[in-house]
Design a protein around this motif. Structure first.
Motif, PDB file in Angstrom:
ATOM      1  N   GLY A 169      -8.945   1.500  12.255  1.00 40.27           N
ATOM      2  CA  GLY A 169      -8.991   1.186  10.837  1.00 40.27           C
ATOM      3  C   GLY A 169      -7.694   1.504  10.116  1.00 40.27           C
ATOM      4  O   GLY A 169      -6.614   1.581  10.708  1.00 40.27           O
ATOM      5  N   SER A 170      -7.796   1.709   8.811  1.00 42.39           N
ATOM      6  CA  SER A 170      -6.639   1.961   7.960  1.00 42.39           C
ATOM      7  C   SER A 170      -6.380   3.456   7.875  1.00 42.39           C
ATOM      8  O   SER A 170      -7.223   4.226   7.408  1.00 42.39           O
ATOM      9  N   ILE A 171      -5.188   3.858   8.303  1.00 41.52           N
ATOM     10  CA  ILE A 171      -4.833   5.275   8.416  1.00 41.52           C
ATOM     11  C   ILE A 171      -3.540   5.515   7.648  1.00 41.52           C
ATOM     12  O   ILE A 171      -2.454   5.204   8.152  1.00 41.52           O
ATOM     13  N   PRO A 172      -3.613   6.023   6.432  1.00 41.99           N
ATOM     14  CA  PRO A 172      -2.379   6.216   5.663  1.00 41.99           C
ATOM     15  C   PRO A 172      -1.494   7.309   6.244  1.00 41.99           C
ATOM     16  O   PRO A 172      -1.971   8.394   6.601  1.00 41.99           O
ATOM     17  N   ALA A 173      -0.203   7.003   6.347  1.00 39.72           N
ATOM     18  CA  ALA A 173       0.809   8.010   6.640  1.00 39.72           C
ATOM     19  C   ALA A 173       1.145   8.649   5.302  1.00 39.72           C
ATOM     20  O   ALA A 173       1.971   8.154   4.536  1.00 39.72           O
ATOM     21  N   ILE A 225     -10.002   9.042   0.982  1.00 40.12           N
ATOM     22  CA  ILE A 225     -11.285   8.987   1.689  1.00 40.12           C
ATOM     23  C   ILE A 225     -12.296   8.162   0.889  1.00 40.12           C
ATOM     24  O   ILE A 225     -13.026   7.334   1.455  1.00 40.12           O
ATOM     25  N   GLU A 226     -12.337   8.375  -0.413  1.00 38.49           N
ATOM     26  CA  GLU A 226     -13.251   7.605  -1.268  1.00 38.49           C
ATOM     27  C   GLU A 226     -12.967   6.108  -1.194  1.00 38.49           C
ATOM     28  O   GLU A 226     -13.890   5.283  -1.284  1.00 38.49           O
ATOM     29  N   GLN A 227     -11.707   5.737  -1.014  1.00 39.23           N
ATOM     30  CA  GLN A 227     -11.303   4.336  -0.996  1.00 39.23           C
ATOM     31  C   GLN A 227     -11.470   3.678   0.374  1.00 39.23           C
ATOM     32  O   GLN A 227     -11.236   2.486   0.512  1.00 39.23           O
ATOM     33  N   GLY A 228     -11.852   4.458   1.390  1.00 44.74           N
ATOM     34  CA  GLY A 228     -12.165   3.867   2.684  1.00 44.74           C
ATOM     35  C   GLY A 228     -11.187   4.110   3.804  1.00 44.74           C
ATOM     36  O   GLY A 228     -11.356   3.542   4.897  1.00 44.74           O
ATOM     37  N   SER A 229     -10.161   4.937   3.593  1.00 43.64           N
ATOM     38  CA  SER A 229      -9.246   5.246   4.691  1.00 43.64           C
ATOM     39  C   SER A 229     -10.012   5.921   5.824  1.00 43.64           C
ATOM     40  O   SER A 229     -10.880   6.767   5.602  1.00 43.64           O
ATOM     41  N   ALA A 230      -9.685   5.539   7.050  1.00 44.65           N
ATOM     42  CA  ALA A 230     -10.479   5.948   8.216  1.00 44.65           C
ATOM     43  C   ALA A 230     -10.001   7.243   8.846  1.00 44.65           C
ATOM     44  O   ALA A 230     -10.740   7.877   9.605  1.00 44.65           O
ATOM     45  N   VAL A 256       1.901   2.686   5.589  1.00 45.26           N
ATOM     46  CA  VAL A 256       2.581   3.156   4.384  1.00 45.26           C
ATOM     47  C   VAL A 256       1.883   2.591   3.154  1.00 45.26           C
ATOM     48  O   VAL A 256       1.602   3.297   2.186  1.00 45.26           O
ATOM     49  N   THR A 257       1.558   1.304   3.205  1.00 47.88           N
ATOM     50  CA  THR A 257       0.945   0.628   2.067  1.00 47.88           C
ATOM     51  C   THR A 257      -0.384   1.252   1.664  1.00 47.88           C
ATOM     52  O   THR A 257      -0.745   1.258   0.479  1.00 47.88           O
ATOM     53  N   ALA A 258      -1.120   1.803   2.625  1.00 49.61           N
ATOM     54  CA  ALA A 258      -2.413   2.411   2.312  1.00 49.61           C
ATOM     55  C   ALA A 258      -2.296   3.603   1.381  1.00 49.61           C
ATOM     56  O   ALA A 258      -3.280   3.992   0.753  1.00 49.61           O
ATOM     57  N   ASN A 259      -1.115   4.210   1.266  1.00 50.24           N
ATOM     58  CA  ASN A 259      -0.916   5.240   0.253  1.00 50.24           C
ATOM     59  C   ASN A 259      -1.227   4.706  -1.135  1.00 50.24           C
ATOM     60  O   ASN A 259      -1.772   5.412  -1.979  1.00 50.24           O
ATOM     61  N   VAL A 260      -0.863   3.452  -1.362  1.00 47.70           N
ATOM     62  CA  VAL A 260      -0.902   2.837  -2.689  1.00 47.70           C
ATOM     63  C   VAL A 260      -2.136   1.960  -2.868  1.00 47.70           C
ATOM     64  O   VAL A 260      -2.714   1.886  -3.962  1.00 47.70           O
ATOM     65  N   ALA A 261      -2.534   1.290  -1.800  1.00 44.75           N
ATOM     66  CA  ALA A 261      -3.638   0.328  -1.851  1.00 44.75           C
ATOM     67  C   ALA A 261      -4.663   0.651  -0.762  1.00 44.75           C
ATOM     68  O   ALA A 261      -4.934  -0.186   0.109  1.00 44.75           O
ATOM     69  N   PRO A 262      -5.247   1.841  -0.781  1.00 39.91           N
ATOM     70  CA  PRO A 262      -6.137   2.231   0.329  1.00 39.91           C
ATOM     71  C   PRO A 262      -7.362   1.340   0.472  1.00 39.91           C
ATOM     72  O   PRO A 262      -7.767   1.027   1.595  1.00 39.91           O
ATOM     73  N   LYS A 263      -7.962   0.919  -0.630  1.00 42.41           N
ATOM     74  CA  LYS A 263      -9.167   0.094  -0.544  1.00 42.41           C
ATOM     75  C   LYS A 263      -8.856  -1.271   0.066  1.00 42.41           C
ATOM     76  O   LYS A 263      -9.572  -1.753   0.952  1.00 42.41           O
ATOM     77  N   LEU A 264      -7.776  -1.887  -0.392  1.00 39.81           N
ATOM     78  CA  LEU A 264      -7.407  -3.204   0.133  1.00 39.81           C
ATOM     79  C   LEU A 264      -7.045  -3.114   1.616  1.00 39.81           C
ATOM     80  O   LEU A 264      -7.431  -3.975   2.408  1.00 39.81           O
ATOM     81  N   CYS A 265      -6.319  -2.068   1.996  1.00 44.63           N
ATOM     82  CA  CYS A 265      -5.943  -1.914   3.403  1.00 44.63           C
ATOM     83  C   CYS A 265      -7.169  -1.655   4.274  1.00 44.63           C
ATOM     84  O   CYS A 265      -7.267  -2.175   5.393  1.00 44.63           O
ATOM     85  N   ALA A 266      -8.121  -0.871   3.763  1.00 41.73           N
ATOM     86  CA  ALA A 266      -9.348  -0.615   4.522  1.00 41.73           C
ATOM     87  C   ALA A 266     -10.160  -1.888   4.683  1.00 41.73           C
ATOM     88  O   ALA A 266     -10.711  -2.163   5.768  1.00 41.73           O
ATOM     89  N   GLU A 267     -10.250  -2.694   3.630  1.00 44.89           N
ATOM     90  CA  GLU A 267     -10.997  -3.952   3.711  1.00 44.89           C
ATOM     91  C   GLU A 267     -10.300  -4.942   4.633  1.00 44.89           C
ATOM     92  O   GLU A 267     -10.963  -5.696   5.365  1.00 44.89           O
TER      93      GLU A 267
END
Length: 292
Positions: A4-8, A31-36, A205-216
């Protein structure tokens, strides 16, 4: 172990010091936004500017705040094998679920040296390891054949974060390491192709800023819904590039300040804030993604 989406994760600093409160809030939001899962103290986290005590304090805080809700993959690499062994033991003591480890950088070891480095590290500690192959930064490329050799000889090596920029290596590494070898993209802009070829997630890197979109986006890929994933790719693609419009993590910290007002955007030298031109590119990409 990881998918899944794993923010650095970036590391927030205020007046030169680690801002623990801001970091804990960032982790909860992720975590609330869906990062795995979460990666503390990677490249984006400015680990190269941290003394060892601070580095693993940040890892401990990440583990504490995650509180078992998601796994923690702690940056722990070094170009000195002895230090790498100390680091992976410190990551284990801090409670991390696995260590993210680059091959030795600067030294430019041979493929035999790379193999022996990871052999020594994994013989000294049983914490799972995700290799981090990023030759653009380390000037050391883990060859496909060497990765296969490591996967066979070092059972605690569970996978790779591949930032080689060579997407066909996903198939080559599946052949060399086995279909169950966990392959994570290290490049947001290439993650769609990476997933289609057998990847299972992205250290982003992008998941730092857009965690929900990256998780989806990752969920769509995992479900084989590639038409839907392409829609997310088109929405996020400008942002993937914009976050490297200047030396990282300057642009991503600026972007976080835009989407989370009040988030500390301070960097440690030699990293410097994003230029005015880079900020304009980031603003346009955030708008395109619907984040501002």
């Amino acid at each position: 172990m990881f998918s899944g989406s794993i923010p650095a994760l970036v590391t927030p600093f205020r007046n030169g010091e680690f801002d623990e409160k801001a970091y804990r809030a960032l982790i909860d939001w992720q975590i609330e936004q869906g990062s795995a899962a979460l990666v503390p103290c990677g490249t984006t986290g400015e680990a190269a500017t941290m003394p060892k005590e601070e580095h693993f304090r940040v890892v401990r805080v990440c583990v504490e705040q995650a509180a078992g809700r998601v796994k923690v993959l702690a940056g722990a690499g070094s170009n000195d094998t002895r230090v790498a062994i100390e680091n992976i033991k410190a990551a284990q003591e801090a409670g991390a679920d696995a260590a993210l480890m680059v091959p030795p950088y600067y030294n430019r070891p041979s493929q035999e040296g790379i193999f022996r480095h990871f052999e020594a590290v994994t013989q000294a500690c049983d914490l799972p390891v995700i290799l981090y192959n990023v030759p653009g930064r380390t000037v050391t490329d883990i060859a496909v054949e060497t990765m296969g050799r490591i996967a066979e000889a070092c059972p605690t090596v569970a996978g790779v974060k591949d930032a080689s920029g060579v997407v066909q290596r996903v198939s080559a590494q599946r052949a060399a390491c086995g279909a169950n070898f966990c392959q994570l993209s290290g490049n947001d802009d290439m993650a769609l192709a990476f997933m289609a070829m057998g990847g299972v997630g992205c250290v982003s890197v992008t998941a730092n800023v857009a965690p929900k979109l990256c998780a989806e986006f990752q969920a769509a890929c995992a479900a084989g819904e590639y038409a839907k994933a392409l829609e997310y790719q088109d929405r996020l693609f400008p942002l993937h590039g914009a976050l490297f419009a200047d030396a990282s993590p300057g642009p991503v910290k600026y972007a976080l300040g835009r989407v989370r007002p009040g988030f500390p955007t301070e960097l440690r030298l030699p990293m410097t804030p994003a230029s005015d031109a880079a900020r304009a590119i980031v603003d346009a990409a955030l708008e395109h993604a619907g984040l501002i």
